[in-house]
Write a protein that holds these residues in place. Sequence first.
Motif, mmCIF file in Angstrom:
data_model
loop_
_atom_site.group_PDB
_atom_site.id
_atom_site.type_symbol
_atom_site.label_atom_id
_atom_site.label_comp_id
_atom_site.label_asym_id
_atom_site.label_seq_id
_atom_site.Cartn_x
_atom_site.Cartn_y
_atom_site.Cartn_z
ATOM 1 N N LEU A 87 3.980 4.007 108.133
ATOM 2 C CA LEU A 87 5.049 5.231 108.159
ATOM 3 C C LEU A 87 4.720 5.771 107.011
ATOM 4 C CD1 LEU A 87 7.449 6.317 109.390
ATOM 5 C CD2 LEU A 87 8.735 5.085 107.768
ATOM 6 N N PHE A 88 4.583 5.345 105.713
ATOM 7 C CA PHE A 88 4.017 5.998 104.767
ATOM 8 C C PHE A 88 2.802 6.875 104.568
ATOM 9 C CE2 PHE A 88 2.097 6.123 100.394
ATOM 10 C CZ PHE A 88 3.248 7.042 99.701
ATOM 11 N N THR A 89 1.996 6.239 105.167
ATOM 12 C CA THR A 89 0.420 7.103 105.463
ATOM 13 C C THR A 89 0.706 7.919 106.467
ATOM 14 O OG1 THR A 89 -0.140 5.114 106.852
ATOM 15 C CG2 THR A 89 -0.795 5.142 104.484
ATOM 16 N N SER A 90 1.544 7.670 107.302
ATOM 17 C CA SER A 90 1.717 8.681 108.909
ATOM 18 C C SER A 90 2.383 10.015 108.122
ATOM 19 C CB SER A 90 2.645 8.126 109.797
ATOM 20 O OG SER A 90 2.078 6.824 110.215
ATOM 21 N N LEU A 91 3.086 9.941 106.999
ATOM 22 C CA LEU A 91 3.480 11.335 106.625
ATOM 23 C C LEU A 91 2.598 12.096 105.953
ATOM 24 C CD1 LEU A 91 6.854 10.143 104.420
ATOM 25 C CD2 LEU A 91 6.815 11.073 106.844
ATOM 26 N N LYS A 92 1.546 11.582 105.533
ATOM 27 C CA LYS A 92 0.503 12.441 105.189
ATOM 28 C C LYS A 92 -0.518 12.788 106.194
ATOM 29 C CE LYS A 92 2.291 12.478 101.140
ATOM 30 N NZ LYS A 92 3.108 14.048 100.573
ATOM 31 N N LEU A 93 -0.920 11.509 106.945
ATOM 32 C CA LEU A 93 -2.149 11.778 107.954
ATOM 33 C C LEU A 93 -1.853 11.738 109.282
ATOM 34 C CD1 LEU A 93 -4.361 9.027 105.775
ATOM 35 C CD2 LEU A 93 -4.347 11.412 105.638
ATOM 36 N N GLY A 94 -0.753 11.723 109.776
ATOM 37 C CA GLY A 94 -0.514 11.769 111.166
ATOM 38 C C GLY A 94 -0.318 9.987 111.516
ATOM 39 N N ILE A 95 0.658 9.733 112.602
ATOM 40 C CA ILE A 95 0.849 8.661 113.312
ATOM 41 C C ILE A 95 -0.217 7.915 113.782
ATOM 42 C CG2 ILE A 95 1.294 9.454 115.533
ATOM 43 C CD1 ILE A 95 3.278 6.744 113.736
ATOM 44 N N THR A 96 -1.197 8.680 114.256
ATOM 45 C CA THR A 96 -2.368 7.894 114.663
ATOM 46 C C THR A 96 -3.123 7.396 113.507
ATOM 47 O OG1 THR A 96 -2.524 9.193 116.666
ATOM 48 C CG2 THR A 96 -4.573 8.014 116.123
ATOM 49 N N SER A 97 -3.484 7.989 112.471
ATOM 50 C CA SER A 97 -4.387 7.420 111.286
ATOM 51 C C SER A 97 -3.303 6.585 110.450
ATOM 52 C CB SER A 97 -4.722 8.684 110.255
ATOM 53 O OG SER A 97 -5.418 9.738 110.984
ATOM 54 N N GLY A 98 -1.968 6.728 110.554
ATOM 55 C CA GLY A 98 -1.303 5.811 109.772
ATOM 56 C C GLY A 98 -1.320 4.302 110.377
ATOM 57 N N CYS A 99 -1.131 4.380 111.421
ATOM 58 C CA CYS A 99 -1.246 2.991 112.391
ATOM 59 C C CYS A 99 -2.545 2.361 112.133
ATOM 60 C CB CYS A 99 -0.692 3.199 113.731
ATOM 61 S SG CYS A 99 1.171 3.496 114.097
ATOM 62 N N THR A 100 -3.738 3.283 112.410
ATOM 63 C CA THR A 100 -4.772 2.889 112.370
ATOM 64 C C THR A 100 -5.251 2.328 111.046
ATOM 65 O OG1 THR A 100 -5.829 4.315 113.981
ATOM 66 C CG2 THR A 100 -7.346 3.372 112.642
ATOM 67 N N MET A 101 -4.844 2.849 109.961
ATOM 68 C CA MET A 101 -5.203 2.309 108.619
ATOM 69 C C MET A 101 -4.461 1.114 108.493
ATOM 70 S SD MET A 101 -5.263 5.817 106.401
ATOM 71 C CE MET A 101 -5.652 4.795 104.943
ATOM 72 N N ALA A 102 -3.274 0.968 108.697
ATOM 73 C CA ALA A 102 -2.367 -0.329 108.650
ATOM 74 C C ALA A 102 -3.007 -1.375 109.405
ATOM 75 C CB ALA A 102 -0.865 0.115 108.890
ATOM 76 N N GLY A 103 -3.565 -1.091 110.724
ATOM 77 C CA GLY A 103 -3.992 -2.176 111.468
ATOM 78 C C GLY A 103 -5.249 -2.447 110.846
ATOM 79 N N ALA A 104 -6.208 -1.414 110.458
ATOM 80 C CA ALA A 104 -7.448 -2.054 109.579
ATOM 81 C C ALA A 104 -7.283 -2.980 108.607
ATOM 82 C CB ALA A 104 -8.239 -0.795 109.239
ATOM 83 N N LEU A 105 -5.933 -2.346 107.753
ATOM 84 C CA LEU A 105 -5.928 -3.160 106.478
ATOM 85 C C LEU A 105 -5.598 -4.693 106.767
ATOM 86 C CD1 LEU A 105 -5.198 -3.218 103.262
ATOM 87 C CD2 LEU A 105 -2.931 -2.458 103.983
ATOM 88 N N TRP A 106 -4.697 -4.856 107.719
ATOM 89 C CA TRP A 106 -4.191 -6.321 108.368
ATOM 90 C C TRP A 106 -5.516 -6.968 108.646
ATOM 91 C CZ3 TRP A 106 -1.193 -9.808 107.393
ATOM 92 C CH2 TRP A 106 -0.998 -10.904 108.211
ATOM 93 N N ILE A 107 -6.283 -6.230 109.434
ATOM 94 C CA ILE A 107 -7.548 -6.791 109.943
ATOM 95 C C ILE A 107 -8.259 -7.489 108.799
ATOM 96 C CG2 ILE A 107 -9.567 -6.858 111.509
ATOM 97 C CD1 ILE A 107 -7.957 -4.950 113.098
ATOM 98 N N CYS A 108 -8.565 -6.626 107.699
ATOM 99 C CA CYS A 108 -9.388 -6.888 106.611
ATOM 100 C C CYS A 108 -8.896 -8.058 106.159
ATOM 101 C CB CYS A 108 -9.511 -5.766 105.721
ATOM 102 S SG CYS A 108 -10.426 -4.523 106.389
ATOM 103 N N GLN A 109 -7.456 -8.308 105.811
ATOM 104 C CA GLN A 109 -6.786 -9.210 105.087
ATOM 105 C C GLN A 109 -6.885 -10.540 105.934
ATOM 106 O OE1 GLN A 109 -2.816 -8.837 103.545
ATOM 107 N NE2 GLN A 109 -2.018 -10.677 104.616
ATOM 108 N N VAL A 110 -7.093 -10.561 107.448
ATOM 109 C CA VAL A 110 -7.366 -11.724 108.042
ATOM 110 C C VAL A 110 -8.581 -12.176 108.217
ATOM 111 C CG1 VAL A 110 -7.047 -12.522 110.591
ATOM 112 C CG2 VAL A 110 -5.206 -11.162 109.637
#
Length: 279
Positions: A209-232
């Motif tokens: 949600l925080f990144t979506s305010l700056k980059l849009g909902i698609t980029s926000g969800c993608t970045m959060a998903g990529a961050l979680w996949i990297c952690q896993v």
Amino acid sequence: MMKKRQEIVRDIGEDLVNIDMNDVFDQLDKYHMDSPSMEATNQLIQSIKPVFIQERARINQGQRFRDVIVNTRQDNGIPVILQLIVSQMTLMSRGFVTLTITFFIVSLLLASIFERNLPRVLVIASPLLGLLTLFYEYRAQIYKVEEMEATCRYSPVQVATARMLIVLSYNVMLCTAATVIIQSSYNVVIWNLMLNWLSPLLLMLGVALFTSLKLGITSGCTMAGALWICQVTLIDGDSFLHLLLPNLTSVVINLISMLLGIGLLIFSLRIWKPEERLV
């Protein structure tokens, strides 16, 4: 014209038969005023704009955020958020619900067949499902109807709050059901397992949600998903916080992650500009 004059004199408590009043109307009929030019109109707008800015600055941010939550309609007294939750829930189609439930069941079955760690599968899948649900709630841009959505009488912050509550409620119910199923087969502490999947769910939704305010909902969800996949994948599912704070227990790390996620969600809603919409 005569009817209009009668309405005016009735409003001011005079009589149209009054000679003075008729003279006043005759003078007004003869008077002509040119429409203001565009330059004069712009000058007027520029002169009053600072006044409106000052008035808006006086509104306490915390009070405005509370108004989003507790504001009610005069006709039925039902909080706006509750009304929105009911209406926004209709946006979750049966197909999406069926798909997510099927995805969860198949994932657990495959993990069981290949003798994988079911609790770990649940922890990994929880944030991804949350991000998918959040993106699905904002799919208006896919169908090119975001302009139509923008015309609704609810503010973007109210809509976002209602949608986030729906996303959290749906994912918590689904993951809780999976937790009960897993707990019957594995000797795990149920509250600890719930904490393990709830903390990354809240944190990733907050990041999205925080990144979506700056980059849009698609980029926000993608970045959060990529961050979680990297952690896993990169640190074997361990938390980045645990690398920074190795002396803390997993329970404390999960609680910190939950607080960070909740803080990001609240902060994003508080700084959300009235005219801002996720695209």
